[in-house]
Design an enzyme around this catalytic site. Sequence first.
Site, PDB file in Angstrom:
ATOM      1  N   HIS A  35      -7.698   1.556  -4.031  1.00 37.18           N
ATOM      2  CA  HIS A  35      -6.524   0.987  -4.686  1.00 37.18           C
ATOM      3  C   HIS A  35      -6.843   0.412  -6.067  1.00 37.18           C
ATOM      4  CE1 HIS A  35      -2.434   0.891  -3.580  1.00 37.18           C
ATOM      5  NE2 HIS A  35      -2.320  -0.335  -3.114  1.00 37.18           N
ATOM      6  N   ASN A  82       0.950  -5.576  -4.939  1.00 36.88           N
ATOM      7  CA  ASN A  82       2.365  -5.554  -4.580  1.00 36.88           C
ATOM      8  C   ASN A  82       3.267  -6.362  -5.506  1.00 36.88           C
ATOM      9  OD1 ASN A  82       1.338  -4.090  -2.493  1.00 36.88           O
ATOM     10  ND2 ASN A  82       2.140  -5.396  -0.865  1.00 36.88           N
TER      11      ASN A  82
END
Length: 210
Positions: A35, A82
Site C-alpha cells: 500500500h 483512508n
Amino acid sequence: MILSFLPFFKQRGDKNMIIIAGLGNPGKQYDKTKHNVGFWVIDKLAKEYNIEVTKFKHKALIGEGNIAGKKVLLVKPQTYMNLSGESIREIIKFYKVPLEQFYVIYDDTSLPLSNVRIREKGSAGGHNGIKNIIAHLGTDIFLRIKVGIGEKPNGWDLADYVLAPFSKDEEPLILSGVDKAYHAVELLLTKGIKEAMNQTNQKNKSEVIS
C-alpha cells in the site's frame, strides 16, 4: 454537496506548480507494504532531484523543488491511506493550483505487478485512498499514475494483502514498477499527458502481449 467543493478550484494561484502526491501509510511498520508504493515513487523522485520531503504541513510531508525544469511540490499525506483526501484538499486549496496540475501516484490491485498506467479520470476502483480524495475534491477528474501490485490471491482479505510486504521474488518487479512510475512523471512534465500516456500505457500493453 459536490458543488460546494468546486469554487476554490476556480481561484488560480501558482500556474507553474505541479503537485505530485504519492499515497501510503505513515509509520515504519508500513514502509515496505504494498500500500506504500506511492510513497516509494515520491522518495525516488526526491532522491533523484535532490528534493527534501521533510516539512510537515497540511497533514503531509512536503518538499518543493524542480523536476525537468518544472516547479513541483512532492507530497506524502500522513493522515493514513483512508483519509488521504483531507491532506490533499488542504494542499490544493492553500496553493490554489488547478486540478489539471495535480497528480496522484498509488498502488493498484487490478494491474499486474510492475505495470504502470496513467489515467486522467475515473472511479476509485476499490482504492480507499482515491475514494477519499474524490469525496474531498468533489470530482474524479484528476490525473493518476497507478502502479500494479498484482491481484489479491484467492482466500486473502484485501486489507491483509495490501498491508503485506512484497516477497523476495516480487521485489525486483515492484522496483521496476517504481522506476516506470518515476519515468512516467518525467514524461508528463516534459512531453505532456498524451505522449506520457502513449509511451507508458503502450509499453505495458506490449509487455503483456509478449
